[in-house]
Design a protein around this motif. Structure first.
Motif, PDB file in Angstrom:
ATOM      1  N   SER A 272       0.809  -1.213   0.000  1.00  0.00           N
ATOM      2  CA  SER A 272       0.000   0.000   0.000  1.00  0.00           C
ATOM      3  C   SER A 272       0.846   1.268   0.000  1.00  0.00           C
ATOM      4  O   SER A 272       0.353   2.353  -0.293  1.00  0.00           O
ATOM      5  N   LYS A 273       2.130   1.115   0.345  1.00  0.00           N
ATOM      6  CA  LYS A 273       3.062   2.248   0.343  1.00  0.00           C
ATOM      7  C   LYS A 273       4.364   1.816  -0.309  1.00  0.00           C
ATOM      8  O   LYS A 273       4.714   0.636  -0.297  1.00  0.00           O
ATOM      9  N   GLN A 300      12.429  -4.102  -1.055  1.00  0.00           N
ATOM     10  CA  GLN A 300      11.751  -2.894  -1.503  1.00  0.00           C
ATOM     11  C   GLN A 300      10.340  -3.249  -1.951  1.00  0.00           C
ATOM     12  O   GLN A 300      10.150  -4.183  -2.740  1.00  0.00           O
ATOM     13  N   CYS A 301       9.359  -2.557  -1.408  1.00  0.00           N
ATOM     14  CA  CYS A 301       7.979  -2.705  -1.857  1.00  0.00           C
ATOM     15  C   CYS A 301       7.537  -1.426  -2.545  1.00  0.00           C
ATOM     16  O   CYS A 301       7.994  -0.331  -2.193  1.00  0.00           O
ATOM     17  N   VAL A 302       6.644  -1.560  -3.508  1.00  0.00           N
ATOM     18  CA  VAL A 302       6.163  -0.399  -4.240  1.00  0.00           C
ATOM     19  C   VAL A 302       4.638  -0.395  -4.262  1.00  0.00           C
ATOM     20  O   VAL A 302       3.987  -1.429  -4.122  1.00  0.00           O
ATOM     21  N   LYS A 303       4.097   0.777  -4.444  1.00  0.00           N
ATOM     22  CA  LYS A 303       2.670   0.991  -4.595  1.00  0.00           C
ATOM     23  C   LYS A 303       2.365   1.004  -6.086  1.00  0.00           C
ATOM     24  O   LYS A 303       3.012   1.736  -6.850  1.00  0.00           O
ATOM     25  N   LEU A 304       1.423   0.189  -6.530  1.00  0.00           N
ATOM     26  CA  LEU A 304       1.135   0.127  -7.968  1.00  0.00           C
ATOM     27  C   LEU A 304       0.759   1.489  -8.523  1.00  0.00           C
ATOM     28  O   LEU A 304       1.129   1.829  -9.656  1.00  0.00           O
ATOM     29  N   ASP A 305       0.046   2.282  -7.760  1.00  0.00           N
ATOM     30  CA  ASP A 305      -0.344   3.608  -8.229  1.00  0.00           C
ATOM     31  C   ASP A 305       0.850   4.521  -8.456  1.00  0.00           C
ATOM     32  O   ASP A 305       0.731   5.550  -9.136  1.00  0.00           O
ATOM     33  N   GLU A 306       2.013   4.165  -7.910  1.00  0.00           N
ATOM     34  CA  GLU A 306       3.214   4.980  -8.057  1.00  0.00           C
ATOM     35  C   GLU A 306       4.282   4.314  -8.924  1.00  0.00           C
ATOM     36  O   GLU A 306       5.360   4.873  -9.105  1.00  0.00           O
ATOM     37  N   SER A 307       3.987   3.146  -9.466  1.00  0.00           N
ATOM     38  CA  SER A 307       5.032   2.426 -10.210  1.00  0.00           C
ATOM     39  C   SER A 307       4.574   1.950 -11.583  1.00  0.00           C
ATOM     40  O   SER A 307       5.360   1.344 -12.305  1.00  0.00           O
ATOM     41  N   ALA A 308       3.331   2.210 -11.948  1.00  0.00           N
ATOM     42  CA  ALA A 308       2.819   1.720 -13.239  1.00  0.00           C
ATOM     43  C   ALA A 308       2.234   2.850 -14.074  1.00  0.00           C
ATOM     44  O   ALA A 308       1.240   2.683 -14.768  1.00  0.00           O
ATOM     45  N   GLU A 326      -3.332  -5.087   1.337  1.00  0.00           N
ATOM     46  CA  GLU A 326      -2.576  -3.831   1.333  1.00  0.00           C
ATOM     47  C   GLU A 326      -2.179  -3.424  -0.083  1.00  0.00           C
ATOM     48  O   GLU A 326      -2.203  -2.240  -0.428  1.00  0.00           O
ATOM     49  N   ALA A 327      -1.810  -4.393  -0.907  1.00  0.00           N
ATOM     50  CA  ALA A 327      -1.428  -4.082  -2.292  1.00  0.00           C
ATOM     51  C   ALA A 327      -2.596  -3.488  -3.064  1.00  0.00           C
ATOM     52  O   ALA A 327      -2.416  -2.568  -3.875  1.00  0.00           O
ATOM     53  N   LEU A 328      -3.791  -4.000  -2.832  1.00  0.00           N
ATOM     54  CA  LEU A 328      -4.977  -3.450  -3.504  1.00  0.00           C
ATOM     55  C   LEU A 328      -5.283  -2.043  -3.017  1.00  0.00           C
ATOM     56  O   LEU A 328      -5.734  -1.189  -3.801  1.00  0.00           O
ATOM     57  N   ARG A 329      -5.030  -1.772  -1.761  1.00  0.00           N
ATOM     58  CA  ARG A 329      -5.201  -0.409  -1.253  1.00  0.00           C
ATOM     59  C   ARG A 329      -4.262   0.552  -1.979  1.00  0.00           C
ATOM     60  O   ARG A 329      -4.602   1.727  -2.167  1.00  0.00           O
ATOM     61  N   GLY A 330      -3.107   0.038  -2.373  1.00  0.00           N
ATOM     62  CA  GLY A 330      -2.143   0.865  -3.101  1.00  0.00           C
ATOM     63  C   GLY A 330      -2.354   0.866  -4.600  1.00  0.00           C
ATOM     64  O   GLY A 330      -1.534   1.409  -5.351  1.00  0.00           O
ATOM     65  N   ALA A 331      -3.433   0.248  -5.065  1.00  0.00           N
ATOM     66  CA  ALA A 331      -3.716   0.174  -6.511  1.00  0.00           C
ATOM     67  C   ALA A 331      -5.098   0.743  -6.842  1.00  0.00           C
ATOM     68  O   ALA A 331      -5.607   0.527  -7.935  1.00  0.00           O
ATOM     69  N   LYS A 332      -5.711   1.459  -5.913  1.00  0.00           N
ATOM     70  CA  LYS A 332      -7.077   1.954  -6.125  1.00  0.00           C
ATOM     71  C   LYS A 332      -7.184   2.875  -7.341  1.00  0.00           C
ATOM     72  O   LYS A 332      -8.147   2.803  -8.113  1.00  0.00           O
ATOM     73  N   ILE A 353     -11.059 -13.486   2.546  1.00  0.00           N
ATOM     74  CA  ILE A 353     -12.089 -14.020   1.658  1.00  0.00           C
ATOM     75  C   ILE A 353     -13.347 -13.155   1.693  1.00  0.00           C
ATOM     76  O   ILE A 353     -14.162 -13.195   0.763  1.00  0.00           O
ATOM     77  N   TRP A 354     -13.511 -12.352   2.737  1.00  0.00           N
ATOM     78  CA  TRP A 354     -14.605 -11.371   2.722  1.00  0.00           C
ATOM     79  C   TRP A 354     -14.098  -9.934   2.647  1.00  0.00           C
ATOM     80  O   TRP A 354     -14.720  -9.082   2.018  1.00  0.00           O
ATOM     81  N   ASP A 355     -12.937  -9.628   3.243  1.00  0.00           N
ATOM     82  CA  ASP A 355     -12.446  -8.250   3.232  1.00  0.00           C
ATOM     83  C   ASP A 355     -12.052  -7.770   1.834  1.00  0.00           C
ATOM     84  O   ASP A 355     -12.278  -6.607   1.488  1.00  0.00           O
ATOM     85  N   ILE A 356     -11.456  -8.654   1.030  1.00  0.00           N
ATOM     86  CA  ILE A 356     -10.993  -8.224  -0.290  1.00  0.00           C
ATOM     87  C   ILE A 356     -12.150  -7.956  -1.255  1.00  0.00           C
ATOM     88  O   ILE A 356     -12.160  -6.913  -1.928  1.00  0.00           O
ATOM     89  N   PRO A 357     -13.152  -8.830  -1.378  1.00  0.00           N
ATOM     90  CA  PRO A 357     -14.279  -8.458  -2.241  1.00  0.00           C
ATOM     91  C   PRO A 357     -14.997  -7.196  -1.761  1.00  0.00           C
ATOM     92  O   PRO A 357     -15.457  -6.392  -2.586  1.00  0.00           O
ATOM     93  N   LEU A 358     -15.081  -6.985  -0.449  1.00  0.00           N
ATOM     94  CA  LEU A 358     -15.714  -5.766   0.054  1.00  0.00           C
ATOM     95  C   LEU A 358     -14.899  -4.535  -0.299  1.00  0.00           C
ATOM     96  O   LEU A 358     -15.455  -3.491  -0.673  1.00  0.00           O
ATOM     97  N   LEU A 359     -13.579  -4.644  -0.194  1.00  0.00           N
ATOM     98  CA  LEU A 359     -12.701  -3.534  -0.581  1.00  0.00           C
ATOM     99  C   LEU A 359     -12.907  -3.154  -2.045  1.00  0.00           C
ATOM    100  O   LEU A 359     -13.055  -1.975  -2.394  1.00  0.00           O
ATOM    101  N   LEU A 360     -12.945  -4.154  -2.907  1.00  0.00           N
ATOM    102  CA  LEU A 360     -13.113  -3.893  -4.333  1.00  0.00           C
ATOM    103  C   LEU A 360     -14.515  -3.385  -4.652  1.00  0.00           C
ATOM    104  O   LEU A 360     -14.682  -2.489  -5.496  1.00  0.00           O
TER     105      LEU A 360
END
Length: 389
Positions: A272-273, A300-308, A326-332, A353-360
């Motif tokens: 996410s960061k 090193q971890c990257v946020k998709l919104d900042e690397s793609a 967390e990765a999906l939070r960084g790809a919104k 299994i429930w948090d990720i579909p709800l996030l999306l």
């Protein structure tokens, strides 16, 4: 089980301790001397549940010699150690790991040949005999240890259940949760074939991998599988933080560049960061590398919104050992902008299994959700999200 009524029944049975009442399970362990085979995350959760319920856990058995050097509440011994030979005839050994059927049978044969007399799988133990506090709040996943299934999480489970499109999706959802709460993985509907993971031919959508982001690229196995199924990948962006796997991944890409217009491989994790994070590297099991606050290795971890930037994904896949939420939070932003098709692993943490579909779903992008499992032990369970036609 595929209706709200059946979900109501599921929760009622869970609350009343009726999820596992089969007479063939072992109930009385309090008078036994217990050894746990497997000192990993699952073994540690089982040890905590049983010890807090007053059972005598003598030690772990584990063939990984390095584990004996790590801090543990109880000692860790190799199964062939002379120190534990005195327990072989009378102790009950519980295989405390989520192993596939072949591995479980192999472990049991190995222990029997060493002279251990009483060997049991997790699914052969009735964990509901112990207090609700221990049984319900100590999940086998470390991330969900204080999960409150009746209050905060119950509402989320109902909301996620209603998001799934078909009876097959809902059945997979309920069976998954039940298996993890009872630690019984032998009564599941047979999974789909592993080679169909991320392909899901039974889902009638035009899969579009033309601009493919692969988070958790391993050695290129997913990309290879997609190509083997005659799908086209024009542009590839792939992330793999494990240095040895990254080298194999790069070698794979070099040998298959005729399939791509462009390919970008990054030796990074996705989060996410954009930051460095501790990463547990297991030398003899590379695929189990994962973010771990106690680990000494840093990646090193990257946020998709900042690397793609400029990469317009048509399909994003994630299998990143528990960091998916967390990765999906960084790809919104990138998901909102391009509404790619998604294949997200949800098996590393029970609540995913429930948090990720709800996030999306909260992104309000009109996705349709599906769930498929590709391993008998619920491992390799994937959430698919496709934009509605």
């Amino acid at each position: 089980m595929s209706t709200k009524k059946e979900l109501d029944c599921f929760f009622r049975d869970f609350e009343n301790g009726l999820l596992e009442s089969e007479s063939d399970k072992i109930y009385d362990l309090k008078s036994r001397t217990i050894l746990l085979y497997g000192a990993g995350n699952v073994g540690q959760r089982v040890q905590q549940i049983l010890s807090e319920s007053g059972l005598d856990i003598v030690c772990y058995l584990d063939r990984n010699e390095k584990l004996a050097l790590t801090a543990s509440i109880i000692p860790i011994f190799h199964p062939e150690s002379e120190t534990v030979s005195k327990y072989k005839k009378e102790a009950h050994v519980i295989i405390a790991g989520l192993f596939d059927e072949h591995t479980r049978n192999s472990i049991k044969d190995y222990l029997q040949k060493l002279g251990y007399s009483y060997i049991y799988q997790l699914n052969e133990i009735n964990f509901s005999q112990y207090t609700k506090e221990h049984y319900y709040e100590n999940s086998i996943e470390n991330q969900c240890r204080k999960l409150n299934i009746f209050k905060e999480e119950k509402k989320k489970i109902y909301e996620a259940f209603n998001l799934f499109h078909s009876s097959k999706d809902k059945l997979c959802f309920l069976e998954y949760i039940k298996a993890h709460l009872t630690m019984d993985f032998l009564r599941l509907t047979p999974p789909d074939q592993l080679e169909l993971q991320y392909i899901a031919p039974d889902l009638n959508y035009n899969k579009n991998y033309s601009n493919f982001i692969d988070c958790g690229g391993y050695d290129g196995d997913t990309v290879k599988n997609i190509l083997d199924h005659k799908y086209k990948i024009d542009n590839l962006m792939i992330f793999e933080p494990h240095s040895l796997l990254f080298l194999k991944l790069v070698d794979f890409i070099k040998k298959h560049m005729e399939y791509f217009k462009s390919a970008v491989a990054l030796p990074c994790g996705v989060y996410s960061k954009t930051r460095t994070l501790p990463f547990d590297l297991v030398s003899d099991a590379a695929s189990t590398g994962r973010l771990d606050q106690a680990a000494s290795n840093m990646i090193q971890c990257v946020k998709l919104d900042e690397s793609a930037y400029g990469f317009k994904p048509t399909f994003i896949k994630m299998d990143i050992e528990g960091a998916e939420f967390e990765a999906l939070r960084g790809a919104k932003q990138i998901i909102r902008r391009y509404t790619p098709q998604l294949a997200i692993c949800v098996y590393h943490c029970l609540s995913h299994i429930w948090d990720i579909p709800l996030l999306l779903n909260n992104l309000n992008l009109n996705y349709r959700f599906h769930l498929r499992s590709y391993n008998k032990m619920t491992m390799e369970t994937v959430l698919y999200a496709f934009p509605k036609k």
